[in-house]
Design an enzyme around this catalytic site. Structure first.
Site, PDB file in Angstrom:
ATOM      1  CG  ASP A   1      -1.757   1.194   1.381  1.00 33.42           C
ATOM      2  OD1 ASP A   1      -2.448   1.543   0.410  1.00 33.42           O
ATOM      3  OD2 ASP A   1      -1.722   1.825   2.457  1.00 33.42           O
TER       4      ASP A   1
ATOM      5  CG  ASP B   1      -1.539   7.833   0.497  1.00 26.50           C
ATOM      6  OD1 ASP B   1      -0.804   8.833   0.495  1.00 26.50           O
ATOM      7  OD2 ASP B   1      -2.201   7.464  -0.490  1.00 26.50           O
TER       8      ASP B   1
ATOM      9  CG  ASP C   1      -2.152   2.140   6.390  1.00 28.23           C
ATOM     10  OD1 ASP C   1      -2.388   1.779   5.214  1.00 28.23           O
ATOM     11  OD2 ASP C   1      -2.596   3.193   6.867  1.00 28.23           O
TER      12      ASP C   1
END
Length: 228
Positions: free
Chosen positions: A15, A17, A177
């Site tokens: 991922d 961001d 995240d």
């Protein structure tokens, strides 16, 4: 001493961001400049940080809601486009690569892994951010949702990103995240390493990944733990 290329044939999908890059300062900076156009107060980083992974629309709605005003295109026509234009102009003013990311990427590549990005951030914005932070050379492919046929939490996003990077979806590990990432990994049938410092307001025990790390220094140990 040469490094054993023991990850040949494996792909690590990241991922963006909150996983590779702390991009919240620039996204929230753009949000606050948009609010200022309507004489609305800025939102603090603490109240909007967890929304970064959900896109510009979520940030705009949150900002207007915090100011006691509803937002939609009828209320503020063209605001979404202005948001994107402003963000592109300031995409890496304050955004930084998380500590330990680059050494980890270099080590994974030296061990033979293919690296790619699977993000719900638009591909053009993702490419611009990654280029601005000098990370482009590390990735075989960068897949925003518009570069594949489905967005996370669909596992199809991961599968197609890995395929476009030249990898095998059956030999892949996802790194993220948020629950968007862990759900996508589960749907794709691949292990998931979660970074505990990203953009999520869900308790880490509820994120659903296979292992959580607090720094990229621990990435390779986590990788060894989740790989069959």
């Amino acid at each position: 001493m040469s490094i054993e290329r023991d990850l040949e044939g494996w792909t690590i999908a990241f991922d963006l961001d909150g996983t590779l890059v702390d991009s919240a300062p620039d996204l929230i900076g753009t949000l606050n400049r948009m609010l200022a156009q309507y004489e609305l107060p800025p939102v603090p980083m603490s109240s909007a940080r967890h929304l970064v992974g959900h896109g510009a629309m979520a940030l705009l709605r949150h900002g207007f809601m915090e100011a006691g005003a509803a937002w939609d295109e009828a209320h503020a026509p063209g605001l979404f486009e202005r948001f994107i234009e402003d963000y592109l102009a300031h995409i890496a003013d304050e955004s930084t690569v998380f500590d330990g990311v680059v050494p980890a990427l270099e080590r994974l590549a030296a061990r033979g892994a293919i690296l790619c990005v699977a993000t719900n951030k638009r591909t053009d914005l993702s490419v611009a951010l990654i280029e601005a932070l000098d990370l482009t050379k590390h990735f075989a492919f960068i897949a925003g949702p518009d570069a594949v046929s489905a967005r996370k939490p669909s596992g199809t996003h991961i599968h197609e990103a890995v395929q476009k990077a030249g990898g095998d979806p059956a030999r892949c590990v996802m790194v993220g995240d948020s629950t968007t990432d862990t759900k996508a990994a589960k749907d794709a049938g691949v292990p998931c390493i979660v970074v505990g410092f990203g953009y999520n307001d869900v308790p880490r025990s509820e994120l659903g990944g296979d292992v959580v790390i607090d720094h990229y220094d621990g990435f390779e140990a986590a990788l060894a733990e989740v790989m069959p």
